[in-house]
Design a protein around this motif. Structure first.
Motif, PDB file in Angstrom:
ATOM      1  N   GLN A  32      -9.263   0.741   9.505  1.00  0.00           N
ATOM      2  CA  GLN A  32      -9.385  -0.354   8.543  1.00  0.00           C
ATOM      3  C   GLN A  32      -8.097  -1.165   8.470  1.00  0.00           C
ATOM      4  OE1 GLN A  32     -10.604   0.883   4.632  1.00  0.00           O
ATOM      5  NE2 GLN A  32     -10.124  -1.084   3.680  1.00  0.00           N
ATOM      6  N   ARG A  33      -8.252  -2.466   8.304  1.00  0.00           N
ATOM      7  CA  ARG A  33      -7.096  -3.348   8.139  1.00  0.00           C
ATOM      8  C   ARG A  33      -6.597  -3.247   6.710  1.00  0.00           C
ATOM      9  NH1 ARG A  33      -5.638  -8.447   6.461  1.00  0.00           N
ATOM     10  NH2 ARG A  33      -4.222  -9.633   7.824  1.00  0.00           N
ATOM     11  N   LEU A  34      -5.272  -3.104   6.550  1.00  0.00           N
ATOM     12  CA  LEU A  34      -4.689  -3.084   5.218  1.00  0.00           C
ATOM     13  C   LEU A  34      -4.705  -4.491   4.613  1.00  0.00           C
ATOM     14  CD1 LEU A  34      -3.813  -0.205   5.862  1.00  0.00           C
ATOM     15  CD2 LEU A  34      -1.530  -0.778   5.014  1.00  0.00           C
ATOM     16  N   PRO A  35      -4.697  -4.595   3.295  1.00  0.00           N
ATOM     17  CA  PRO A  35      -4.598  -5.918   2.674  1.00  0.00           C
ATOM     18  C   PRO A  35      -3.322  -6.639   3.120  1.00  0.00           C
ATOM     19  CG  PRO A  35      -5.150  -4.229   1.052  1.00  0.00           C
ATOM     20  CD  PRO A  35      -4.793  -3.507   2.309  1.00  0.00           C
ATOM     21  N   ALA A  36      -3.317  -7.948   2.974  1.00  0.00           N
ATOM     22  CA  ALA A  36      -2.113  -8.718   3.285  1.00  0.00           C
ATOM     23  C   ALA A  36      -0.957  -8.235   2.421  1.00  0.00           C
ATOM     24  CB  ALA A  36      -2.376 -10.193   3.055  1.00  0.00           C
ATOM     25  N   ALA A  37       0.269  -8.522   2.877  1.00  0.00           N
ATOM     26  CA  ALA A  37       1.465  -7.961   2.244  1.00  0.00           C
ATOM     27  C   ALA A  37       1.523  -8.229   0.745  1.00  0.00           C
ATOM     28  CB  ALA A  37       2.712  -8.496   2.943  1.00  0.00           C
ATOM     29  N   ALA A  38       1.216  -9.452   0.318  1.00  0.00           N
ATOM     30  CA  ALA A  38       1.306  -9.778  -1.106  1.00  0.00           C
ATOM     31  C   ALA A  38       0.312  -8.964  -1.926  1.00  0.00           C
ATOM     32  CB  ALA A  38       1.070 -11.277  -1.302  1.00  0.00           C
ATOM     33  N   GLU A  39      -0.917  -8.854  -1.438  1.00  0.00           N
ATOM     34  CA  GLU A  39      -1.931  -8.073  -2.161  1.00  0.00           C
ATOM     35  C   GLU A  39      -1.593  -6.598  -2.161  1.00  0.00           C
ATOM     36  OE1 GLU A  39      -6.693  -6.929  -1.884  1.00  0.00           O
ATOM     37  OE2 GLU A  39      -5.912  -8.628  -0.715  1.00  0.00           O
ATOM     38  N   LEU A  40      -1.123  -6.099  -1.007  1.00  0.00           N
ATOM     39  CA  LEU A  40      -0.763  -4.685  -0.923  1.00  0.00           C
ATOM     40  C   LEU A  40       0.399  -4.376  -1.858  1.00  0.00           C
ATOM     41  CD1 LEU A  40      -1.321  -2.001   0.493  1.00  0.00           C
ATOM     42  CD2 LEU A  40       0.315  -2.668   2.262  1.00  0.00           C
ATOM     43  N   ALA A  41       1.376  -5.287  -1.929  1.00  0.00           N
ATOM     44  CA  ALA A  41       2.509  -5.081  -2.832  1.00  0.00           C
ATOM     45  C   ALA A  41       2.040  -4.975  -4.277  1.00  0.00           C
ATOM     46  CB  ALA A  41       3.513  -6.224  -2.670  1.00  0.00           C
TER      47      ALA A  41
END
Length: 267
Positions: A32-41
């Protein structure tokens, strides 16, 4: 006295461990692809800079793979593949040192995986450090080389599934032994080579293995999907028949994907 690096701060350690736990605990599925950096942060309760460093660390540990322009993805294999080797003694004629490769196949099946082999054959000049061991001259093409790329795929996967690259094998055979024999046939796999040597009168009598951990070479990193922070395990396996080394296999494994164990029976 050296100062602690920013990546060693309590905040970074917290975020890195949270990301590890999310990946290994099933919050994100393999592949699975992780969320984009801003969302993951935001999910991790930290800033983007700390998150990006945590992602790089998880990639170095083999939990994630990163693709330029595409983001970070959970590794498709999160458990280590066991390579269990028994004593390198008492080998039945025509078998591998201890049935290790067959045992690895069984371990993969237990993990719900199957292996796929993609071999290519060429005639080359032996690497300088192997020529003397193989008893070949150091000039001209003198060895038959089988390079085998090994992938692991879920059992029942479609033929188009690329799978996960798990091993790169380069097997060197003296040309004076291999030329014009069944060792040159296109259906040879790593499972076959030592058995075919035995059929040709070169029954294995001794095996040696040497293990080292090192950074990957460029071609190894590209095939295995590793970055510069990863490490590989290089296992060099030599087969001797009588007083001559008749085969050397150099296998390169992603260090984060494999575990190695050896067992000997006391005499």
């Amino acid at each position: 006295m050296t100062q602690a690096q920013p990546s060693a701060t309590p905040e970074f350690r917290r975020v890195a461990q949270r990301l590890r736990d999310d990946v290994t605990g099933g919050v994100y599925a393999p592949g699975q692809r992780l969320p984009a950096a801003a969302e993951l942060a935001e999910r991790l309760g930290t800033n983007r800079s700390v998150t990006e460093r945590a992602v790089r660390l998880a990639a170095a540990e083999g939990l994630l793979t990163t693709r330029k322009g595409s983001g970070a993805f959970v590794a498709r294999i999160l458990k280590r593949i066991p390579r269990r080797a028994a004593a390198l003694l008492g080998v039945p004629e025509g078998s591998e040192a201890d049935g290790t490769r067959e045992a690895v196949e069984a371990e993969l099946r237990d993990m719900g995986l199957a292996s796929r082999y993609f071999p290519t054959m060429s005639t080359e000049r032996a690497p300088q450090d192997l020529a003397g061991l193989l008893g070949v001259k150091r000039s001209g093409k003198n060895v038959l080389v089988w390079e085998t790329r090994v992938f692991a795929v879920p059992i029942g996967a479609q033929p188009t599934d690329p799978g996960t690259p798990v091993e790169l094998i380069r097997t060197y055979l003296p040309l004076d032994i291999a030329a014009g024999t069944t060792l040159e046939q296109t259906d040879v796999t790593p499972l076959d080579i030592r058995g075919r040597l035995a059929e040709l009168g070169h029954r294995p009598t001794e095996f040696t293995e040497t293990i080292e951990v090192r950074p990957p070479l460029d071609d190894e990193a590209q095939f295995l999907g590793l970055d510069t922070d990863n490490r590989v395990v290089q296992l060099t396996h030599s087969t001797t028949a009588g007083d001559r080394t008749v085969e050397i296999s150099v296998s390169v494994f992603p260090a984060h994907l494999w575990s190695f164990s050896y067992r000997w029976t006391a005499s």
